[in-house]
Design an enzyme around this catalytic site. Structure first.
Site, PDB file in Angstrom:
ATOM      1  N   LYS A  42       0.995  -1.283  -0.093  1.00  0.00           N
ATOM      2  CA  LYS A  42      -0.004   0.097  -0.111  1.00  0.00           C
ATOM      3  C   LYS A  42       0.934   1.289   0.061  1.00  0.00           C
ATOM      4  O   LYS A  42       0.635   2.214  -0.641  1.00  0.00           O
ATOM      5  CB  LYS A  42      -0.867   0.306   1.377  1.00  0.00           C
ATOM      6  CG  LYS A  42      -2.045  -0.773   1.284  1.00  0.00           C
ATOM      7  CD  LYS A  42      -2.974  -0.406   2.397  1.00  0.00           C
ATOM      8  CE  LYS A  42      -2.422  -0.246   3.882  1.00  0.00           C
ATOM      9  NZ  LYS A  42      -1.956  -1.608   4.499  1.00  0.00           N
ATOM     10  N   ARG A 121      -8.929   2.035   9.619  1.00  0.00           N
ATOM     11  CA  ARG A 121      -8.295   0.549  10.007  1.00  0.00           C
ATOM     12  C   ARG A 121      -9.635  -0.277  10.504  1.00  0.00           C
ATOM     13  O   ARG A 121      -9.418  -1.345  10.801  1.00  0.00           O
ATOM     14  CB  ARG A 121      -7.314   0.415  11.023  1.00  0.00           C
ATOM     15  CG  ARG A 121      -5.792   0.600  10.327  1.00  0.00           C
ATOM     16  CD  ARG A 121      -5.201  -0.377   9.905  1.00  0.00           C
ATOM     17  NE  ARG A 121      -3.647  -0.568  10.340  1.00  0.00           N
ATOM     18  CZ  ARG A 121      -2.712   0.060   9.967  1.00  0.00           C
ATOM     19  NH1 ARG A 121      -2.796   1.053   9.176  1.00  0.00           N
ATOM     20  NH2 ARG A 121      -1.515  -0.311  10.138  1.00  0.00           N
ATOM     21  N   ARG A 160      11.225  -7.115   4.626  1.00  0.00           N
ATOM     22  CA  ARG A 160      11.320  -5.551   4.188  1.00  0.00           C
ATOM     23  C   ARG A 160      12.345  -4.737   4.768  1.00  0.00           C
ATOM     24  O   ARG A 160      12.705  -5.108   6.068  1.00  0.00           O
ATOM     25  CB  ARG A 160       9.790  -4.950   4.483  1.00  0.00           C
ATOM     26  CG  ARG A 160       9.727  -3.710   4.223  1.00  0.00           C
ATOM     27  CD  ARG A 160       8.305  -3.144   4.136  1.00  0.00           C
ATOM     28  NE  ARG A 160       7.511  -3.333   5.148  1.00  0.00           N
ATOM     29  CZ  ARG A 160       6.266  -2.894   5.454  1.00  0.00           C
ATOM     30  NH1 ARG A 160       5.498  -2.460   4.216  1.00  0.00           N
ATOM     31  NH2 ARG A 160       5.656  -3.001   6.581  1.00  0.00           N
ATOM     32  N   ARG A 193      11.860  -2.492  10.435  1.00  0.00           N
ATOM     33  CA  ARG A 193      10.946  -1.706  11.363  1.00  0.00           C
ATOM     34  C   ARG A 193      10.603  -2.823  12.508  1.00  0.00           C
ATOM     35  O   ARG A 193      10.429  -4.087  12.309  1.00  0.00           O
ATOM     36  CB  ARG A 193       9.649  -1.468  10.770  1.00  0.00           C
ATOM     37  CG  ARG A 193       9.688  -0.266   9.877  1.00  0.00           C
ATOM     38  CD  ARG A 193       8.691   0.056   9.004  1.00  0.00           C
ATOM     39  NE  ARG A 193       7.152  -0.610   9.671  1.00  0.00           N
ATOM     40  CZ  ARG A 193       5.927  -0.200   8.893  1.00  0.00           C
ATOM     41  NH1 ARG A 193       5.896   0.518   7.940  1.00  0.00           N
ATOM     42  NH2 ARG A 193       4.813  -0.791   9.494  1.00  0.00           N
ATOM     43  N   ARG A 204      -0.076  -8.390  13.709  1.00  0.00           N
ATOM     44  CA  ARG A 204      -0.698  -7.404  12.846  1.00  0.00           C
ATOM     45  C   ARG A 204      -1.586  -7.991  11.879  1.00  0.00           C
ATOM     46  O   ARG A 204      -2.599  -7.418  11.580  1.00  0.00           O
ATOM     47  CB  ARG A 204       0.562  -6.803  12.208  1.00  0.00           C
ATOM     48  CG  ARG A 204       1.405  -5.577  13.034  1.00  0.00           C
ATOM     49  CD  ARG A 204       2.628  -5.235  12.424  1.00  0.00           C
ATOM     50  NE  ARG A 204       2.331  -4.308  11.062  1.00  0.00           N
ATOM     51  CZ  ARG A 204       3.241  -4.183  10.178  1.00  0.00           C
ATOM     52  NH1 ARG A 204       4.436  -4.737  10.064  1.00  0.00           N
ATOM     53  NH2 ARG A 204       2.943  -3.343   9.229  1.00  0.00           N
TER      54      ARG A 204
END
Ligand code: AMP
Length: 250
Positions: A42, A121, A160, A193, A204
């Protein structure tokens, strides 16, 4: 590609901040919400859309991260609490999130349009946004839902790496930097992160399935939902997005 830039000062720093570069006012500004589980890309699509449309990329996660990196004494108790939820990969409570977005509601009314990434969200947040926009006589152009199988999402998230300085995103396998651990663009240090670590990823994705997935039905009922397959390269996904929105690629 459109090279208009915006600096998002107000969005990142709060209501008293002034953007140095104001987006160009449009007759019919694009106001988009991007949905999709963490890891579907996203953020990357939001940046590409922002550059193409000249609209601001507004990420609530970016605001919480920016607040989290300030010294503790400069933070409000709500932001301090938000940081703890974020570290665990859990959702920040709706009231805290809405307080933060409402403070920045000038960004929602901006004549350049916006691309909301990571907000709303929950259905409660979507209801608050809808009521606010109706009151301000603003309407959403579309809600884009990026779809990707779960196994692919976990692979993408755990590999990532993000630049500490310019926030550029790399992937250890799919998009490695030229030099390991160093950003290709600004030579900043790449880091993982905290919420991209395996123990937070499960939390998550759970939070996404429980709280965010119901938004798909919410926006479908409003006739705003546009589903886009999120497999393939960022450019391929971007081309699909523009085609679905009937926006020319150049
Ligand atoms: P993101 O960068 O969008 O993945 O957001 C990182 C973290 O910030 C999330 O895991 C949440 O802890 C928090 N966060 C960001 N946006 C929201 C939101 N709209 N509602 C609740 N928590 C949020």
């Amino acid at each position: 590609m459109n090279t208009e830039k915006n600096d998002r000062a107000r969005w990142l720093q709060g209501p008293s901040a002034q953007c140095a570069v104001l987006p160009v006012e449009r007759d019919s500004p694009c106001r988009l919400v991007l949905l999709g589980a963490p890891g579907v890309g996203k953020g990357t699509q939001a940046s590409l859309l922002a550059a193409r449309l000249g609209a601001c990329h507004l990420s609530t996660g970016d605001v919480f991260r920016a607040a989290g990196s300030r010294p503790d004494c400069e933070q409000t108790p709500a932001m301090r609490a938000a940081k703890d939820y974020m570290r665990l990969g859990a959702l920040v409570p709706d009231t805290t999130v809405w307080e933060m977005v409402r403070e920045r509601s000038g960004c929602l009314a901006c004549g350049g349009g916006f691309i909301l990434d990571g907000f709303p969200r929950t259905v409660a947040q979507a209801e608050l946004l809808k009521a606010h926009m109706e009151q301000e006589k603003l309407s959403l152009t579309a809600v884009i839902d990026y779809e990707l199988p779960l196994t692919e999402i976990v692979k993408r998230l755990s590999g990532r790496r993000t630049c500490k300085e310019c926030k550029a995103v790399f992937h250890v396998i799919n998009q490695p930097p030229k030099q390991e651990g160093v950003c290709d663009h600004c030579h900043g240090k790449l880091y993982q992160r905290e919420d991209d670590r395996p123990e937070s990823i499960t939390v998550r994705l759970d939070a996404y399935n429980k709280s965010t997935a119901p938004l798909i039905a919410f926006y479908k009922n409003l006739g705003l939902l546009v589903a886009i397959p999120a497999d393939g390269s960022p450019d391929e996904i971007f081309a699909r997005t523009l085609a679905a929105l009937k926006i020319a690629a150049v």
